[in-house]
Design an enzyme around this catalytic site. Structure first.
Site, PDB file in Angstrom:
ATOM      1  N   TYR A 116       0.916  -1.179   0.104  1.00  0.00           N
ATOM      2  CA  TYR A 116       0.236   0.116  -0.107  1.00  0.00           C
ATOM      3  C   TYR A 116       0.796   1.174   0.277  1.00  0.00           C
ATOM      4  O   TYR A 116       1.603   1.519   1.103  1.00  0.00           O
ATOM      5  CB  TYR A 116      -0.826   0.028   1.176  1.00  0.00           C
ATOM      6  CG  TYR A 116      -2.042   1.247   1.325  1.00  0.00           C
ATOM      7  CD1 TYR A 116      -2.025   1.994   0.398  1.00  0.00           C
ATOM      8  CD2 TYR A 116      -2.538   1.490   2.498  1.00  0.00           C
ATOM      9  CE1 TYR A 116      -2.906   3.078   0.498  1.00  0.00           C
ATOM     10  CE2 TYR A 116      -3.550   2.471   2.610  1.00  0.00           C
ATOM     11  CZ  TYR A 116      -3.725   3.025   1.500  1.00  0.00           C
ATOM     12  OH  TYR A 116      -4.588   4.243   1.590  1.00  0.00           O
ATOM     13  N   LYS A 122      -1.137  -1.151  -4.210  1.00  0.00           N
ATOM     14  CA  LYS A 122      -2.184  -0.053  -4.160  1.00  0.00           C
ATOM     15  C   LYS A 122      -1.343   1.098  -4.344  1.00  0.00           C
ATOM     16  O   LYS A 122      -0.750   1.682  -3.488  1.00  0.00           O
ATOM     17  CB  LYS A 122      -3.110  -0.183  -2.897  1.00  0.00           C
ATOM     18  CG  LYS A 122      -3.936   0.668  -2.892  1.00  0.00           C
ATOM     19  CD  LYS A 122      -5.073   0.292  -1.821  1.00  0.00           C
ATOM     20  CE  LYS A 122      -5.423   1.579  -0.939  1.00  0.00           C
ATOM     21  NZ  LYS A 122      -5.767   2.816  -1.629  1.00  0.00           N
TER      22      LYS A 122
HETATM   23  C1  LIG Z   1      -6.190   9.502   1.061  1.00  0.00           C
HETATM   24  C2  LIG Z   1      -7.659   9.000   0.794  1.00  0.00           C
HETATM   25  O1  LIG Z   1      -8.464   9.066   1.465  1.00  0.00           O
HETATM   26  N1  LIG Z   1      -7.664   8.109  -0.487  1.00  0.00           N
HETATM   27  C3  LIG Z   1      -8.397   7.253  -0.754  1.00  0.00           C
HETATM   28  C4  LIG Z   1      -9.457   7.689  -2.011  1.00  0.00           C
HETATM   29  O2  LIG Z   1     -10.369   7.046  -2.251  1.00  0.00           O
HETATM   30  C5  LIG Z   1      -9.833   9.104  -1.812  1.00  0.00           C
HETATM   31  O3  LIG Z   1     -10.457   9.411  -0.426  1.00  0.00           O
HETATM   32  C6  LIG Z   1     -10.393   9.848  -2.985  1.00  0.00           C
HETATM   33  O4  LIG Z   1      -9.767   9.619  -4.369  1.00  0.00           O
HETATM   34  C7  LIG Z   1     -10.849  11.333  -2.744  1.00  0.00           C
HETATM   35  O5  LIG Z   1      -9.488  11.818  -2.885  1.00  0.00           O
HETATM   36  C8  LIG Z   1      -8.191   5.839  -1.153  1.00  0.00           C
HETATM   37  O6  LIG Z   1      -7.051   5.664  -1.739  1.00  0.00           O
HETATM   38  C9  LIG Z   1      -8.011   5.454   0.204  1.00  0.00           C
HETATM   39  C10 LIG Z   1      -7.992   3.789   0.702  1.00  0.00           C
HETATM   40  O7  LIG Z   1      -8.259   3.120  -0.231  1.00  0.00           O
HETATM   41  C11 LIG Z   1      -7.987   3.280   2.102  1.00  0.00           C
HETATM   42  O8  LIG Z   1      -8.816   3.546   2.833  1.00  0.00           O
HETATM   43  O9  LIG Z   1      -7.080   2.899   2.408  1.00  0.00           O
END
Ligand SMILES: CC(=O)N[C@@H]([C@@H](O)[C@H](O)[C@H](O)CO)[C@@H](O)CC(=O)C(=O)O
Length: 296
Positions: free
Chosen positions: A138, A166
């Site tokens: 990750y 990821k």
């Molecule tokens: C920093 C963050 O929250 N990143 C999210 C994205 O889904 C993000 O919320 C979204 O792209 C909005 O910026 C995901 O990459 C996080 C994720 O997969 C996780 O919960 O670990």
């Protein structure tokens, strides 16, 4: 060998808490059902940033793994994020999730101290040596400050059982290089607002927070882009990004929590885990507007 079975669109599982910081189990089960039954996503990524995982003690992390497995059964794929700067905890959680039947584990790069790449590699070796499961690295430099370059990814991918990454970054040059150099490793895109260009770069899937609420549009983008229907996919990405911009402006987790509380018909408010602040009345009002405009 490529883990074909893990490809697809995953919910970065959002976890609702009670006011005292404990897990709102009923709410969590409803969110999981919503993601599987209504959003029709391919899997759940449990224990990530969206679940406020890095604010939790080990037993609560295990409780969430238990609930997710119990509610899901074998309906969709399950990936357990077990990473922590405490590698002993990461190993214990990896073994725990594997015994529960999780399809793979994932581990965030160790953070806080400025670890050398040699130390980062040893961390992944220690976890994969001790846990009988495949692992997805990750990488989220925006939160961890840990950047991994192309050659370093190559070294991590040489470790037995490291099957992919990821990739939560906006570095599309690196993404393109990774895809070309490592066709046998899984790449999941981590930024929902960049899903279309990520699929154009042939990622195997994506894991995101907004897919919990905006699943149907996200699936359309994913499928259309894979079929090469870029104009159609872009139109949906445009609307999706209007939604994501509004959500980010109002507060990512508070807004998603509000929307999911409405969508799952939960009476109990979905609280944040301290030190995250609780939503203000103004945020909740705006969340309702966003919900009505884009999701309801
Ligand atoms: C920093 C963050 O929250 N990143 C999210 C994205 O889904 C993000 O919320 C979204 O792209 C909005 O910026 C995901 O990459 C996080 C994720 O997969 C996780 O919960 O670990």
């Amino acid at each position: 060998m490529l883990r074909e079975d893990l490809k697809g669109l995953y919910s970065a599982l959002l976890v609702p808490y009670n006011e005292d910081g404990s897990v709102n189990e009923e709410g969590l089960r409803k969110i999981i059902r919503h993601v599987i039954d209504k959003m029709e996503l391919d899997g759940l990524y449990v224990g990530g940033s969206t679940g406020e995982n890095f604010l939790l003690d080990k037993e609560t992390k295990k409780q969430i793994f238990d609930i997710a497995k119990d509610e899901t059964g074998d309906a969709v794929k399950l990936i357990a994020q077990v990473g922590s700067p405490n590698v002993y905890e990461a190993i214990e959680l990896g073994q725990y999730a594997t015994e529960l039947g999780y399809d793979a584990i994932s581990a965030v790069t160790p953070f806080y101290y400025k670890f050398s790449f040699k130390e980062v590699k040893q961390y992944y070796k220690d976890i994969t040596d001790a846990v009988d499961n495949d692992l997805i690295v990750y990488s989220i430099p925006v939160l961890t400050g840990v950047e991994i370059g192309l050659d370093d990814f190559g070294e991590l991918f040489e470790l037995d059982r490291v099957v992919g990454v990821k990739f939560t970054a906006a570095d599309f040059f690196l993404l393109e290089r990774l895809r070309k150099k490592f066709p046998e490793h899984l790449i999941f895109s981590g930024f929902d607002e960049m899903l279309l260009p990520a699929v154009v770069n042939k990622v195997d899937g994506a894991i995101g927070s907004t897919y919990n609420a905006n699943g149907p549009r996200s699936k359309q983008i994913f499928e259309l882009a894979k079929e090469g229907k870029i104009e159609e996919a872009l139109e949906i990405q445009n609307v999706t990004n209007d939604f994501i911009s509004a959500v980010l402006e109002n507060g990512l987790y508070p807004t998603l929590k509000y929307i999911l509380q409405q969508e799952t018909g939960s009476e109990e408010r979905f609280y944040a885990r301290k030190p995250m602040a609780q939503s203000t009345d103004a945020q909740l009002e705006r969340a309702q507007e966003i919900y009505e405009k884009y999701i309801k």
